[in-house]
Design a protein around this motif. Structure first.
Motif, PDB file in Angstrom:
ATOM      1  N   MET A 239       0.814  -1.215   0.000  1.00  0.00           N
ATOM      2  CA  MET A 239       0.000   0.000   0.000  1.00  0.00           C
ATOM      3  C   MET A 239       0.845   1.261   0.000  1.00  0.00           C
ATOM      4  O   MET A 239       0.560   2.226  -0.693  1.00  0.00           O
ATOM      5  N   TYR A 240       1.917   1.240   0.809  1.00  0.00           N
ATOM      6  CA  TYR A 240       2.745   2.443   0.916  1.00  0.00           C
ATOM      7  C   TYR A 240       3.452   2.760  -0.403  1.00  0.00           C
ATOM      8  O   TYR A 240       3.620   3.913  -0.774  1.00  0.00           O
TER       9      TYR A 240
ATOM     10  N   LEU B  73      -6.839   1.215  -5.569  1.00  0.00           N
ATOM     11  CA  LEU B  73      -7.375   2.560  -5.708  1.00  0.00           C
ATOM     12  C   LEU B  73      -6.282   3.561  -6.045  1.00  0.00           C
ATOM     13  O   LEU B  73      -6.453   4.399  -6.946  1.00  0.00           O
ATOM     14  N   PHE B  74      -5.159   3.498  -5.343  1.00  0.00           N
ATOM     15  CA  PHE B  74      -4.059   4.431  -5.583  1.00  0.00           C
ATOM     16  C   PHE B  74      -3.504   4.276  -7.005  1.00  0.00           C
ATOM     17  O   PHE B  74      -3.175   5.263  -7.671  1.00  0.00           O
ATOM     18  N   PHE B  75      -3.413   3.034  -7.471  1.00  0.00           N
ATOM     19  CA  PHE B  75      -2.921   2.812  -8.837  1.00  0.00           C
ATOM     20  C   PHE B  75      -3.923   3.329  -9.867  1.00  0.00           C
ATOM     21  O   PHE B  75      -3.533   3.890 -10.897  1.00  0.00           O
ATOM     22  N   ILE B  76      -5.214   3.145  -9.612  1.00  0.00           N
ATOM     23  CA  ILE B  76      -6.238   3.666 -10.528  1.00  0.00           C
ATOM     24  C   ILE B  76      -6.157   5.188 -10.608  1.00  0.00           C
ATOM     25  O   ILE B  76      -6.220   5.767 -11.697  1.00  0.00           O
TER      26      ILE B  76
ATOM     27  N   ILE C  93      -0.064  -2.823 -13.800  1.00  0.00           N
ATOM     28  CA  ILE C  93      -0.163  -4.166 -13.217  1.00  0.00           C
ATOM     29  C   ILE C  93      -0.883  -4.096 -11.871  1.00  0.00           C
ATOM     30  O   ILE C  93      -1.695  -4.952 -11.533  1.00  0.00           O
ATOM     31  N   GLY C  94      -0.602  -3.015 -11.136  1.00  0.00           N
ATOM     32  CA  GLY C  94      -1.103  -2.887  -9.772  1.00  0.00           C
ATOM     33  C   GLY C  94      -2.609  -2.761  -9.646  1.00  0.00           C
ATOM     34  O   GLY C  94      -3.175  -3.049  -8.584  1.00  0.00           O
ATOM     35  N   ILE C  95      -3.263  -2.333 -10.717  1.00  0.00           N
ATOM     36  CA  ILE C  95      -4.730  -2.199 -10.625  1.00  0.00           C
ATOM     37  C   ILE C  95      -5.407  -3.555 -10.454  1.00  0.00           C
ATOM     38  O   ILE C  95      -6.598  -3.616 -10.100  1.00  0.00           O
ATOM     39  N   TRP C  96      -4.671  -4.639 -10.661  1.00  0.00           N
ATOM     40  CA  TRP C  96      -5.236  -5.986 -10.510  1.00  0.00           C
ATOM     41  C   TRP C  96      -4.903  -6.597  -9.151  1.00  0.00           C
ATOM     42  O   TRP C  96      -5.268  -7.745  -8.880  1.00  0.00           O
ATOM     43  N   PHE C  97      -4.195  -5.799  -8.308  1.00  0.00           N
ATOM     44  CA  PHE C  97      -3.889  -6.305  -6.975  1.00  0.00           C
ATOM     45  C   PHE C  97      -5.181  -6.485  -6.172  1.00  0.00           C
ATOM     46  O   PHE C  97      -6.173  -5.794  -6.401  1.00  0.00           O
TER      47      PHE C  97
ATOM     48  N   PHE D 289       3.033   6.160  -2.507  1.00  0.00           N
ATOM     49  CA  PHE D 289       4.219   6.940  -2.897  1.00  0.00           C
ATOM     50  C   PHE D 289       4.204   7.223  -4.405  1.00  0.00           C
ATOM     51  O   PHE D 289       4.492   8.337  -4.843  1.00  0.00           O
ATOM     52  N   ILE D 290       3.845   6.221  -5.204  1.00  0.00           N
ATOM     53  CA  ILE D 290       3.789   6.392  -6.655  1.00  0.00           C
ATOM     54  C   ILE D 290       2.711   7.410  -7.030  1.00  0.00           C
ATOM     55  O   ILE D 290       2.918   8.268  -7.906  1.00  0.00           O
ATOM     56  N   LEU D 291       1.552   7.340  -6.368  1.00  0.00           N
ATOM     57  CA  LEU D 291       0.478   8.302  -6.621  1.00  0.00           C
ATOM     58  C   LEU D 291       0.922   9.724  -6.294  1.00  0.00           C
ATOM     59  O   LEU D 291       0.692  10.650  -7.091  1.00  0.00           O
TER      60      LEU D 291
END
Length: 373
Positions: free
Chosen positions: A1-2, A303-306, A292-296, A6-8
């Motif tokens: 999550m962190y 949500l953060f990746f979206i 890739i992360g949106i499928w986690f 951070f990426i967002l």
């Protein structure tokens, strides 16, 4: 999550900087242009090495410029193809041939990159109050110099550099170009200086005070370094969009892009492997992982990746408004992130393995290039 958070946050920070910056970049073909077609003299300097595919159309478009006081200096740098024949034909038959000067270089002195040496030799022959450095594969609208000179005059600029409009190429190449253009504009914004080989218009006196290409003799990124030196001297510089004024097919396909970037990318990283590693990691985390992360299965991370991808799509959408490049190339972003990382690593590894950079038939030692970084 962190990590996803951070990426967002990083994407949000970069996008704010990018949105603010790109709004300040003028598109010259959308501006009011007076009918004034005379003023300071301009010397256009073209370095050409084995450019038989484009040299005729490029030089013809330059000879057809509406700005009254223009001379075109083409430096034929050790070409082994039909470049010289096309130039000779233009010199004999074009109705504006009085504007054209042709210099022929047969040898390259030690301590120079070929293009930088050719540009410098062109400058030595130039009589204009302004210099326009350009490439041999750029096509110019007939009012390109007029618009640029009027814009520079109105805004009291010392240096104007334009991003060319892309033409042609495969679908995947155009997608990579869209990705590269957004990345490049952000790079110029955060560096606070710019320089683009397709269109570098500078006062001759400013070019001289900035050190000329002699101070950039072994710099593969000479256009960007020249821009930096101009800004460091305190002169007024502006980056603009060249849509409708200048066009170029940078490359035709992805393999050509990968090969073409091998001399520049490692140089841009100052020949520093640690920077290459860090930048590669950042690109993979920020430009590839979110897709890739949106499928986690972790809801907050998803949500953060979206949200990160929405930010990127908004950037591509506004880039379409400013440049005309389709926003739907956004969907190729993870592929282009991988391609860019591969190009960067390839540039680094190949240069280190061979201890040199080969470009257009000439080999330059890495030890020499590092001395001038």
């Amino acid at each position: 999550m962190y990590l996803s958070l951070f990426i967002l946050i990083g994407a949000l920070a970069v996008s704010i900087q990018w949105f603010i910056g790109i709004r300040r970049i003028p598109r010259l073909d959308n501006e009011f242009v007076s009918q004034k077609q005379d003023g300071p003299s301009v010397s256009v300097i073209v370095a050409a090495r084995n450019e038989e595919r484009d040299i005729y159309s490029t030089v013809s478009s330059l000879l057809a410029q509406s700005w009254k006081d223009v001379e075109v200096i083409v430096v034929n740098d050790r070409s082994t193809d039909q470049t010289a024949a096309f130039l000779d034909h233009l010199k004999r038959s074009h109705h504006q041939r009085r504007r054209l000067k042709i210099l022929t270089i047969t040898t390259l002195p030690d301590g120079w990159l070929g293009k930088n040496h050719a540009m410098y030799q062109g400058y030595r022959e130039a009589t204009g109050q302004w210099l326009l450095f350009t490439d041999a594969d750029v096509t110019f609208d007939k009012h390109a110099v007029t618009r640029a000179m009027n814009h520079a005059g109105r805004n009291r600029l010392d240096h104007l550099t334009l991003i060319p409009q892309n033409k042609g190429g495969t679908l995947f190449y155009r997608g990579f170009h869209a990705y590269w253009s957004i990345l490049g504009i952000w790079n110029f914004i955060q560096l606070k200086h710019a320089g683009i080989g397709a269109f570098n218009l500078v006062r001759k006196s400013v070019y001289e005070q900035a050190g000329t290409h002699r101070s950039l003799a072994l710099s593969p990124d000479d256009d960007l370094k020249l821009g930096k030196q101009i800004v460091n001297k305190g002169f007024r510089q502006q980056l603009g969009l060249g849509n409708g004024l200048i066009a170029i097919q940078w490359y035709a396909s992805i393999p050509q892009v990968i090969r073409g970037l091998e001399k520049n990318l490692f140089a841009f990283m100052r020949y520093n492997t640690a920077l290459v590693s860090l930048f590669s990691l950042v690109v993979m985390l920020t430009h590839v992982l979110p897709f890739i992360g949106i499928w986690f299965r972790e809801p907050l991370s998803t949500l953060f990746f979206i949200l990160t991808l929405i930010i990127y799509f908004l950037m591509f959408s506004y880039n379409q408004v400013r440049t005309g490049i389709s926003k739907y190339y956004f969907f190729l972003m993870p592929v282009n992130g991988l391609l860019f990382t591969w190009a960067l690593l390839r540039s680094c590894l190949k240069t280190i393995r061979h201890g040199s950079v080969s470009w257009r038939g000439t080999t330059y030692k890495l030890s020499e290039l590092k001395q001038k970084k």
